[in-house]
Write an enzyme that holds these catalytic residues in place. Structure first.
Site, PDB file in Angstrom:
ATOM      1  CE1 TYR A 159      -4.980  -1.177   2.457  1.00  0.00           C
ATOM      2  CE2 TYR A 159      -4.530  -3.463   2.987  1.00  0.00           C
ATOM      3  CZ  TYR A 159      -5.056  -2.242   3.323  1.00  0.00           C
ATOM      4  OH  TYR A 159      -5.675  -2.086   4.538  1.00  0.00           O
ATOM      5  CG  HIS A 211      -0.565  -2.689   3.071  1.00  0.00           C
ATOM      6  ND1 HIS A 211       0.576  -2.133   2.555  1.00  0.00           N
ATOM      7  CD2 HIS A 211      -0.623  -3.943   2.611  1.00  0.00           C
ATOM      8  CE1 HIS A 211       1.181  -3.031   1.805  1.00  0.00           C
ATOM      9  NE2 HIS A 211       0.480  -4.146   1.830  1.00  0.00           N
ATOM     10  CD  GLU A 261       4.002  -6.764   4.652  1.00  0.00           C
ATOM     11  OE1 GLU A 261       3.240  -7.659   5.042  1.00  0.00           O
ATOM     12  OE2 GLU A 261       3.779  -6.063   3.652  1.00  0.00           O
ATOM     13  NE  ARG A 282       2.759  -9.869   8.526  1.00  0.00           N
ATOM     14  CZ  ARG A 282       2.698 -10.795   7.560  1.00  0.00           C
ATOM     15  NH1 ARG A 282       2.873 -12.059   7.837  1.00  0.00           N
ATOM     16  NH2 ARG A 282       2.469 -10.428   6.313  1.00  0.00           N
ATOM     17  CD1 TRP A 401       3.129  -1.339  -0.894  1.00  0.00           C
ATOM     18  CD2 TRP A 401       1.174  -0.957  -1.925  1.00  0.00           C
ATOM     19  NE1 TRP A 401       2.590  -2.540  -1.213  1.00  0.00           N
ATOM     20  CE2 TRP A 401       1.377  -2.345  -1.839  1.00  0.00           C
ATOM     21  CE3 TRP A 401       0.003  -0.475  -2.511  1.00  0.00           C
ATOM     22  CZ2 TRP A 401       0.458  -3.283  -2.340  1.00  0.00           C
ATOM     23  CZ3 TRP A 401      -0.913  -1.398  -3.002  1.00  0.00           C
ATOM     24  CH2 TRP A 401      -0.690  -2.791  -2.920  1.00  0.00           C
TER      25      TRP A 401
HETATM   26  O1  KDG Z   1       5.559  -6.658  -1.939  1.00  0.00           O
HETATM   27  C1  KDG Z   1       4.637  -6.183  -1.025  1.00  0.00           C
HETATM   28  C2  KDG Z   1       3.608  -7.254  -0.698  1.00  0.00           C
HETATM   29  O2  KDG Z   1       4.212  -8.449  -0.350  1.00  0.00           O
HETATM   30  C3  KDG Z   1       2.705  -6.798   0.412  1.00  0.00           C
HETATM   31  O3  KDG Z   1       1.963  -5.703  -0.041  1.00  0.00           O
HETATM   32  C4  KDG Z   1       1.776  -7.903   0.840  1.00  0.00           C
HETATM   33  O4  KDG Z   1       1.207  -6.744   2.867  1.00  0.00           O
HETATM   34  C5  KDG Z   1       1.329  -7.788   2.265  1.00  0.00           C
HETATM   35  C6  KDG Z   1       1.057  -9.026   3.002  1.00  0.00           C
HETATM   36  O5  KDG Z   1       0.785  -8.926   4.195  1.00  0.00           O
HETATM   37  O6  KDG Z   1       1.106 -10.080   2.393  1.00  0.00           O
HETATM   38 MG    MG Z   2       1.148  -7.085   5.003  1.00  0.00          MG
END
Ligand code: KDG
Ligand code: MG
Length: 401
Positions: A159, A211, A261, A282, A401
């Protein structure tokens, strides 16, 4: 001023974005972002099938009332699809209100409380040397804060790091599965930050995103070893569904912790904030119910010494960046904003007044949110199905993910 029309625009200038355009009887219109990466059409359908019919004929200036109506009337509250749809309406209505009153949204939120909103960008290399080179390039371009990610030796893809063929995460790829080893990751990351700190010195703010891949004890081990490198934050160290994970983590490290997030509402933040288990939330305007709800999250977090650092990866559109810029310049405990990359075609599709100068985000002074969508261009950029990759652990089980 009544809402006369609302339409959902799905376009893919390299990746998919869902935009809501609300038009009033006086001709003023506003736009909002409703993009939910990899599940875009679910929100588009929720909006056009269930939300737009409720909007027609409503008073456009009554933002809070419309927010409450959409949130409460569904009965099925919260969740990423619902809250992204409400967010799009909310942003569009703030945009309309600003245009009607001839003033930027930040002015309606109480005015500026800082000169600029600190942003961080991404250094993402396939080797430590490449990563350090990218950190230097970003610092030379004026960035004061950099998220540092690097491919773990022995893995093929990861990622936040470009693939060997140069492609990024979920950009029109078919469904991809990557190998993952938390042990290899844990061994590597402290050496990465030792090398980066050594190369850039003490001043630049360094961030890192785990992540959601670690257990609380693994994350505690990592956080402890990163303390000497004084990270701005360690993000998403553990998944937040079971929030006590952060209680465990908190007691094992003084590295600042960021999470959220994927959060949609204030209820996702409640225990983490109330117990002081994290330092940064976030949540982003697009996934957490728009400016209206994000403001409530920020106000709840403020007395608990918790700050806001909104998600702003490239899959959040320039419309969300505009909303985040107006929110962040006017919200006391907004600490930092992620600034992901948008393609040139994305900038053309969404002309905007926000800008990043000298490492700070500026919302601009245009009335409303100061962002638009080129509908003719959108018509030439049809939706392309795309999925985020998943991971497989060494024994073949599905990872996060
Ligand atoms: O859609 C998922 C992404 O925005 C993510 O994987 C990105 O973790 C991320 C980040 O911190 O920008
Ligand atoms: Mg992130």
């Amino acid at each position: 001023m009544k809402i006369e029309d609302a339409r959902v625009i799905v376009a893919s200038p390299g990746r998919n974005y869902v935009t809501l355009k609300i038009v009033t009887d006086g001709g003023i219109y506003g736009i909002g972002d409703a993009t939910l990466n990899g599940r875009e059409l679910a929100v588009a359908s929720y909006l056009s099938e269930h939300v737009v019919p409720l909007l027609i004929g409503r008073e456009a200036m009554n933002i809070e009332d419309t927010w409450q109506l959409l949130y409460r009337s569904a009965y099925w509250r919260r969740g990423p699809v619902t809250m992204a749809a409400i967010a799009a309406v909310d942003m569009a209505l703030w945009d309309i209100k600003g245009k009607e009153l001839g003033t930027p949204v930040w002015n309606l939120l109480g005015g500026r409380c800082r000169d600029g909103l600190l942003v961080y960008s991404h250094a993402s290399g396939r080797s430590v040397d490449q990563t350090i080179e990218q950190v230097h390039t970003l610092i030379a371009a004026g960035y004061r804060a950099v998220r540092v990610q690097c491919l773990v030796p022995g893995l093929e893809a990861m990622y936040g790091v470009p693939r060997a063929d140069g492609a990024g995460d979920g950009k029109g790829l078919p469904f991809v599965e990557n190998d993952w080893s938390s042990q290899a990751y844990l061994r590597f990351v402290p050496t990465l930050f030792a090398a980066v700190r050594d190369a850039v010195g003490p001043k630049p703010a360094l961030l890192h995103d785990a992540h959601h891949r670690l257990t609380p004890t693994q994350a505690g081990w990592l956080g402890k070893r990163l303390e000497d490198f004084q990270l701005f934050w360690l993000e998403d160290a553990v998944p937040a569904e079971w929030q006590d994970g952060y209680k465990i983590l908190r007691h094992h490290t003084t590295t600042p912790l960021a999470v959220g997030e994927v959060f949609n509402t204030i209820f996702d933040c409640d225990r983490l904030v109330r117990n002081g288990w994290v330092d940064y939330i976030r949540a982003a305007p697009v996934h957490a119910g728009g400016i209206t709800h994000l403001r409530k999250i920020a106000d709840y977090a403020a007395p608990h010494h918790v700050k806001i650092g909104c998600h702003g990866a490239g899959d959040l559109s320039p419309v969300t960046m505009a909303a985040a810029a107006h929110f962040g310049i006017a919200t006391y405990n907004a600490a930092i904003q992620e600034h992901g990359e948008h393609s040139a075609a994305t900038h053309r599709l969404f002309p905007h007044h926000w800008s990043v100068t000298d490492g700070y985000l500026q919302p601009g002074d245009a009335p409303g949110l100061g962002v638009d969508i080129d509908e003719d261009l959108a018509g030439q950029l049809p939706y392309e199905r795309a999925y985020l990759p998943v991971t497989r652990l060494e024994d073949g089980t599905v990872g996060d993910w």
